[in-house]
Scaffold this active site. Structure first.
Site, PDB file in Angstrom:
ATOM      1  N   SER A 115      47.377  -3.581  39.489  1.00  0.00           N
ATOM      2  CA  SER A 115      47.939  -4.593  40.386  1.00  0.00           C
ATOM      3  C   SER A 115      47.544  -6.006  39.964  1.00  0.00           C
ATOM      4  O   SER A 115      46.560  -6.214  39.253  1.00  0.00           O
ATOM      5  CB  SER A 115      47.463  -4.334  41.819  1.00  0.00           C
ATOM      6  OG  SER A 115      47.813  -3.036  42.212  1.00  0.00           O
TER       7      SER A 115
HETATM    8  N1  SAM Z   1      44.654   0.724  42.158  1.00  0.00           N
HETATM    9  C1  SAM Z   1      45.181   0.784  40.832  1.00  0.00           C
HETATM   10  C2  SAM Z   1      44.424  -0.060  39.856  1.00  0.00           C
HETATM   11  O1  SAM Z   1      43.471  -0.743  40.269  1.00  0.00           O
HETATM   12  O2  SAM Z   1      44.748  -0.002  38.665  1.00  0.00           O
HETATM   13  C3  SAM Z   1      46.641   0.474  40.760  1.00  0.00           C
HETATM   14  C4  SAM Z   1      47.456   1.517  41.397  1.00  0.00           C
HETATM   15  S1  SAM Z   1      49.118   1.698  40.869  1.00  0.00           S
HETATM   16  C5  SAM Z   1      49.856   0.260  41.537  1.00  0.00           C
HETATM   17  C6  SAM Z   1      49.558   3.038  41.968  1.00  0.00           C
HETATM   18  C7  SAM Z   1      48.959   4.358  41.601  1.00  0.00           C
HETATM   19  O3  SAM Z   1      49.176   5.258  42.666  1.00  0.00           O
HETATM   20  C8  SAM Z   1      49.558   4.976  40.352  1.00  0.00           C
HETATM   21  O4  SAM Z   1      48.570   5.237  39.418  1.00  0.00           O
HETATM   22  C9  SAM Z   1      50.201   6.261  40.883  1.00  0.00           C
HETATM   23  O5  SAM Z   1      50.185   7.335  39.976  1.00  0.00           O
HETATM   24  C10 SAM Z   1      49.344   6.539  42.111  1.00  0.00           C
HETATM   25  N2  SAM Z   1      49.937   7.427  43.115  1.00  0.00           N
HETATM   26  C11 SAM Z   1      51.217   7.495  43.553  1.00  0.00           C
HETATM   27  N3  SAM Z   1      51.335   8.462  44.471  1.00  0.00           N
HETATM   28  C12 SAM Z   1      50.092   9.015  44.632  1.00  0.00           C
HETATM   29  C13 SAM Z   1      49.567  10.061  45.450  1.00  0.00           C
HETATM   30  N4  SAM Z   1      50.289  10.748  46.313  1.00  0.00           N
HETATM   31  N5  SAM Z   1      48.250  10.348  45.328  1.00  0.00           N
HETATM   32  C14 SAM Z   1      47.465   9.684  44.463  1.00  0.00           C
HETATM   33  N6  SAM Z   1      47.911   8.700  43.668  1.00  0.00           N
HETATM   34  C15 SAM Z   1      49.206   8.356  43.750  1.00  0.00           C
END
Ligand code: SAM
Length: 206
Positions: free
Chosen positions: A52
Site C-alpha cells: 500500500s
Molecule cells: N498489507 C500489505 C502490505 O503491507 O504489503 C498490503 C496488502 S495488499 C493491498 C492485500 C493483500 O490481501 C494481498 O496480498 C492479498 O493476497 C491479500 N488477501 C486478499 N484476500 C485475502 C483473504 N481472504 N485472506 C488473507 N489475505 C487476503
C-alpha cells in the site's frame, strides 16, 4: 517520505510517525521497484498484489488508535510492511495472507529485520484467526463487500477494526468500527480508498 507524505498530510500520532520512520520500506518491495520504494504510491509485489501507499499505511495505523502493547490481527499480509509498522507499536501481530508465496516472502522480509513479534499465517483471513482471539485491534488491508462477521466476533470490547468496504470490487470507503459494552458496534466512515479485493468465504468470490 515521512516528512512530506505523512506529517504534512496530518498524521500526528508520535507512535505512528516513529514506526514509519523506523521500518525500511525498500526491504519490502520487489527488486525492480527498489528505486521507487519511498515514492508516494502503492507498488506491485507480485501475484497481482500491491504494497500500500505509505500514507495509507500510516493513516490506517493511526485509525486503530493503538497506545502500545496490544495484540493486533492483520488480514492481507502482502509484503509484510504494514505488519512491521504495527509490530513497532503493538506487542504481538498476527497476520493472515491467502497467497502462500507472498506469505513466505513476507516472513523472510520480517525475519531478516529481526521482527519476532509478527506471526504470519496462510489462510482465508475473512474467517479471522480464532486461535489467538480476541484482538485489541484488527486491520484489513484488502477491500470487501462487508465487514466479515468472524472478525467482529474476534474483536475485544473496546477494540477498533479498520477495513476498506465497498459494494464494488475496486473502490471502497475506509470504515472503522468500535466494539462497545454489550457488543454494541459504532461505525464511522473515514475516507475513500482503492484496495485490491478481499477474496474469501466472507469476501468476494475468487
Ligand atoms: N498489507 C500489505 C502490505 O503491507 O504489503 C498490503 C496488502 S495488499 C493491498 C492485500 C493483500 O490481501 C494481498 O496480498 C492479498 O493476497 C491479500 N488477501 C486478499 N484476500 C485475502 C483473504 N481472504 N485472506 C488473507 N489475505 C487476503
Amino acid at each position: 517520505m515521512v516528512r512530506d507524505q505523512i506529517i504534512k498530510r496530518g498524521i500526528s500520532n508520535p507512535l505512528v510517525i516513529r514506526a514509519m520512520e523506523k521500518v525500511p520500506r525498500h526491504m519490502f518491495v520487489s527488486e525492480g521497484s527498489i528505486h521507487r520504494a519511498y515514492d508516494d504510491t502503492p507498488l506491485p509485489i507480485g501475484c497481482d498484489q500491491t504494497i500500500s501507499q505509505p500514507y495509507i499505511v500510516a493513516y490506517m495505523t493511526q485509525a486503530l488508535r493503538l497506545v502500545g502493547g496490544e495484540k493486533v490481527l492483520e488480514i492481507g499480509t502482502g509484503s509484510g510492511y504494514q505488519a512491521a509498522v504495527l509490530a513497532e507499536i503493538a506487542r504481538e501481530v498476527y497476520t493472515v495472507e491467502r497467497i502462500e508465496k507472498l506469505a513466505k516472502q513476507a516472513e523472510k522480509n520480517l525475519s531478516s529485520l529481526g521482527y519476532k513479534n509478527v506471526h504470519v499465517r496462510v489462510g482465508d483471513g475473512t474467517l479471522g484467526l480464532e486461535e489467538f482471539s480476541p484482538y485489541d485491534a484488527i486491520i484489513v488491508t484488502a477491500g470487501g463487500p462487508k465487514i466479515p462477521d468472524p472478525l467482529i466476533k474476534q474483536l475485544k470490547v473496546g477494540g477498533s477494526l479498520v477495513m476498506p468496504v465497498g459494494e464494488y470490487r475496486y473502490g471502497q470507503t475506509l470504515v472503522r468500527i468500535t466494539k462497545g459494552v454489550n457488543n454494541k458496534i459504532n461505525r464511522e466512515e473515514l475516507v475513500d480508498v482503492l484496495f485490491v479485493p478481499l477474496i474469501g468465504e466472507q469476501g468476494w468470490k475468487r
